[in-house]
Design an enzyme around this catalytic site. Sequence first.
Site, PDB file in Angstrom:
ATOM      1  N   HIS A 107       4.122   1.284   2.168  1.00 50.77           N
ATOM      2  CA  HIS A 107       5.297   0.585   1.627  1.00 50.77           C
ATOM      3  C   HIS A 107       5.927   1.402   0.493  1.00 50.77           C
ATOM      4  O   HIS A 107       7.150   1.514   0.399  1.00 50.77           O
ATOM      5  CB  HIS A 107       4.892  -0.772   1.033  1.00 50.77           C
ATOM      6  CG  HIS A 107       4.343  -1.747   2.014  1.00 50.77           C
ATOM      7  ND1 HIS A 107       3.021  -2.129   2.039  1.00 50.77           N
ATOM      8  CD2 HIS A 107       4.945  -2.443   3.018  1.00 50.77           C
ATOM      9  CE1 HIS A 107       2.840  -3.021   2.990  1.00 50.77           C
ATOM     10  NE2 HIS A 107       3.983  -3.227   3.613  1.00 50.77           N
TER      11      HIS A 107
ATOM     12  N   HIS B 128       0.865  -1.191   0.000  1.00 50.55           N
ATOM     13  CA  HIS B 128       0.000   0.000   0.000  1.00 50.55           C
ATOM     14  C   HIS B 128       0.901   1.239   0.000  1.00 50.55           C
ATOM     15  O   HIS B 128       2.146   1.126  -0.068  1.00 50.55           O
ATOM     16  CB  HIS B 128      -0.934  -0.021   1.220  1.00 50.55           C
ATOM     17  CG  HIS B 128      -0.225  -0.272   2.511  1.00 50.55           C
ATOM     18  ND1 HIS B 128       0.665   0.618   3.063  1.00 50.55           N
ATOM     19  CD2 HIS B 128      -0.240  -1.342   3.354  1.00 50.55           C
ATOM     20  CE1 HIS B 128       1.149   0.130   4.187  1.00 50.55           C
ATOM     21  NE2 HIS B 128       0.620  -1.073   4.385  1.00 50.55           N
TER      22      HIS B 128
END
Length: 195
Positions: free
Chosen positions: A12, A9
């Site tokens: 990250h 997501h």
Amino acid sequence: FVPTMGALHAGHLSLVQRARAENDLACVSVFVNPLQFNDPADYERYPRDFRADAELLAAHGCDMVFTGELAQFFPGSRGDLSRIPRRDPGPASVSLEGDFRPGHFAGVATIVARLFELVAPERAYFGLKDYQQCLVVSHVAGELGGPAIVPCETAREPSGLARSSRNELLTPEQRSEAAVIYRALSAARDAWRRD
Ligand code: PAF
């Protein structure tokens, strides 16, 4: 190097972008590590879509992504968890989350040390969302003589809720309730700084 368990997501991706900006090459691992789950059902239902993760990473400047099977990371184990010697996660693993998830940080320390050995990065990027994990991996890196651990600010949704794969499992009502925790803590911190 950015170690992940996939289900990527925006949180990250912000680590990947920072790694890319500060280094010649950025490498990301995607591996759902069974050693760090206390509940086998939680491990089974952890979201996995390697192809989607790899495409996202390619679009965000990641130079190398790799994954593997447990037996490849720990060849002597033949995939049997009980045959993998756990690494001591150090003093920061005691209390807080460590009290509620026995063995969790030993599992994190064990896989992170193995990933550091395989990738041999100069720097490794971790989100401060998992603050205790940042302390544990700093301990591991200290014992191994590197890499440098780069703790990164938590990426948040507009509501203040941390971007997290687990938060994706919340219902809309639970998500708005969970966001109150961050807002309440921030308000307390601001009041404390003011007074
Ligand atoms: O934070 C995570 O996603 C995991 O704990 C990590 C560091 C990739 C180890 O499996």
